[in-house]
Design a protein around this motif. Structure first.
Motif, mmCIF file in Angstrom:
data_model
loop_
_atom_site.group_PDB
_atom_site.id
_atom_site.type_symbol
_atom_site.label_atom_id
_atom_site.label_comp_id
_atom_site.label_asym_id
_atom_site.label_seq_id
_atom_site.Cartn_x
_atom_site.Cartn_y
_atom_site.Cartn_z
ATOM 1 N N LYS A 111 0.797 -1.058 -0.036
ATOM 2 C CA LYS A 111 -0.076 -0.098 0.164
ATOM 3 C C LYS A 111 0.860 1.325 0.098
ATOM 4 C CE LYS A 111 -3.944 -1.842 2.309
ATOM 5 N NZ LYS A 111 -5.025 -1.841 3.459
ATOM 6 N N TRP A 112 2.188 1.219 0.768
ATOM 7 C CA TRP A 112 2.791 2.218 0.853
ATOM 8 C C TRP A 112 3.500 2.592 -0.620
ATOM 9 C CZ3 TRP A 112 4.229 6.264 3.848
ATOM 10 C CH2 TRP A 112 5.289 6.990 3.721
ATOM 11 N N GLU A 113 4.037 1.641 -1.559
ATOM 12 C CA GLU A 113 4.519 1.756 -2.505
ATOM 13 C C GLU A 113 3.425 2.273 -3.681
ATOM 14 O OE1 GLU A 113 7.470 1.511 -3.794
ATOM 15 O OE2 GLU A 113 8.026 1.097 -1.736
ATOM 16 N N GLU A 114 2.364 1.754 -3.554
ATOM 17 C CA GLU A 114 1.154 2.329 -4.282
ATOM 18 C C GLU A 114 0.716 3.775 -4.152
ATOM 19 O OE1 GLU A 114 -2.069 -0.394 -3.670
ATOM 20 O OE2 GLU A 114 -1.114 -2.114 -4.740
ATOM 21 N N GLY A 115 0.760 4.182 -2.637
ATOM 22 C CA GLY A 115 0.527 5.621 -2.631
ATOM 23 C C GLY A 115 1.501 6.521 -2.676
ATOM 24 N N ALA A 117 2.874 7.985 -5.536
ATOM 25 C CA ALA A 117 2.503 8.996 -6.394
ATOM 26 C C ALA A 117 1.583 9.896 -5.994
ATOM 27 C CB ALA A 117 1.948 8.378 -7.825
ATOM 28 N N LYS A 118 0.477 9.530 -5.045
ATOM 29 C CA LYS A 118 -0.416 10.436 -4.609
ATOM 30 C C LYS A 118 0.258 11.285 -3.261
ATOM 31 C CE LYS A 118 -4.445 7.296 -5.145
ATOM 32 N NZ LYS A 118 -5.375 6.606 -4.383
ATOM 33 N N ARG A 119 1.014 10.772 -2.637
ATOM 34 C CA ARG A 119 1.727 11.570 -1.648
ATOM 35 C C ARG A 119 2.559 12.602 -2.233
ATOM 36 N NH1 ARG A 119 2.869 6.319 0.511
ATOM 37 N NH2 ARG A 119 4.864 6.701 -0.158
ATOM 38 N N LYS A 120 3.199 12.366 -3.175
ATOM 39 C CA LYS A 120 3.997 13.317 -4.049
ATOM 40 C C LYS A 120 3.313 14.465 -4.549
ATOM 41 C CE LYS A 120 7.435 13.590 -7.867
ATOM 42 N NZ LYS A 120 8.291 13.016 -8.857
ATOM 43 N N GLU A 121 2.017 14.270 -5.252
ATOM 44 C CA GLU A 121 1.019 15.096 -5.735
ATOM 45 C C GLU A 121 0.634 15.871 -4.592
ATOM 46 O OE1 GLU A 121 -1.057 17.249 -8.622
ATOM 47 O OE2 GLU A 121 0.660 15.738 -8.880
#
Length: 379
Positions: A111-115, A117-121
């Protein structure tokens, strides 16, 4: 001799790979070891042998071509075996059973790897919002412009933090003092006009903690000395700030040294700085808090608040503005003018109530009036 070496090495390899723990990689060990043996023998055959081994190298030279072909064949077999072992290891790892905690950690990592891109945005959006907010504040004039150290000016006003109270504090309070030293230094560096900051009696556990958690403290633009403040400055230039002092500090003079007691005691050592100043015969004064503000608590401020008020006054000589900007609202501060106005309003209301109030009549007068009324009725 070569055949003897081969036999000895092969027997050793057979004993190693026959151990049960390495049964999964026996082919790889055999091929790798055979490959090393062939390379070793080929190097021996190509190198110049000493005279004692001349008889052995004659046969080695004649076998050079066959050894090269055998080495190439061994290389190919070793690569194939390595691929098979890697495939078998992957299959074993996929089929291995994981514990509950391991599965949880694996799901959390996925889940951390999947999120990512969202955290960066999200960070990018927050950065843009912060920049837009700062730009709006700059345009409205509600935010002060950024100050660069090249544009700062150092005035001849000395603010000294007296760190000689270590024996009167707990280790936790000493830690708080160390943290307030950092904040005080940063508060001074944020101003366009900066005071001369001094840390006197700098030693003991405070020095150890500063050097441990802030190794760059030796590069700070301040004076660090183990000597006490009365050994650094002449007595006639010292003004010790104490909240219990009857003297009021009206302004900051150049060349003076204003001493701030570096102690965190939670009001357990009341009047300590005032007492020490009296014992040493040093002039003392207090900040003009009571002349401008009314506080619900005692007029005792922390180290950071005192230093910030002094720094604000150096940049803008207005005690009221400096104290309103620095003193926290939890102190319950109100302006003395508003307090006086509210008191006058209350006095006016009380006077008006007194004027409109019905005069009180005593009990005896009421009894006499009642008797007179009864006589008139009987008549």
């Amino acid at each position: 001799m070569l055949m003897l070496i081969k036999c000895v090495v092969r027997s050793t390899v057979y004993q190693v790979v026959s151990f049960p723990a390495v049964s999964a990689v026996r082919p790889l060990l055999r091929l790798t070891t055979s490959h090393k043996v062939v390379r070793f023998l080929a190097s021996m055959s190509s190198a110049e042998a000493p005279p004692s081994l001349a008889c052995t190298t004659v046969h080695s030279v004649s076998e050079g071509a066959s050894l090269g072909a055998e080495a190439a064949h061994v290389d190919q077999a070793a690569n194939e075996c390595t691929a098979e072992v890697a495939k078998a290891t992957a299959e074993c790892s996929e089929g291995a059973t994981l514990s509950k905690n391991q599965r949880k950690r694996l799901v959390k990592a996925q889940k951390w790897e999947e999120g990512a891109a969202k955290r960066k945005e999200k960070r990018r959006e927050k950065r843009q919002e912060r920049r837009a907010k700062h730009k709006k504040e700059f345009d409205e004039g509600t935010r002060e412009p950024r100050i660069f150290q090249e544009d700062t000016v150092q005035v001849d006003v000395n603010v000294v933090l007296d760190l000689s109270y270590e024996d009167k504090m707990t280790p936790h309070d000493v830690k708080k003092v160390r943290q307030q030293l950092h904040t005080s230094y940063a508060a001074n560096r944020r101003n366009l006009r900066q005071v001369r900051l001094h840390f006197t009696s700098y030693g003991g556990s405070i020095k150890e903690q500063c050097e441990r958690y802030s190794p760059g403290i030796c590069n700070w633009k301040c004076n660090l000395t183990e000597q006490p403040y009365y050994s650094v400055f002449p007595k006639e230039q010292i003004v010790y700030l104490a909240p219990e002092s009857p003297n009021v500090l009206t302004s900051l003079e150049e060349g003076k040294a204003y001493i701030v007691g570096g102690i965190v005691d939670h009001n357990s050592q009341k009047g300590l700085s005032y007492q020490l100043a009296e014992e040493k015969g040093i002039y003392h004064a207090r900040l003009p808090i009571g002349d401008h503000l009314h506080l619900k608590t005692r007029h005792v401020l922390s180290i950071v608040h005192v230093v910030e008020i002094l720094c604000e006054y150096v940049n803008k000589p207005d005690w009221l503005a400096a104290m309103l900007k620095v003193i926290p609202q939890r102190k319950g501060l109100t302006l003395l003018s508003s307090v006086a106005g509210a008191k006058q309003d209350n006095d006016k209301i009380d006077n008006a109530d007194d004027e409109n109030a019905v005069p009180e009549v005593s009990c005896e007068a009421q009894a006499e009036d009642r008797v007179d009324a009864e006589k008139q009725t009987t008549e």
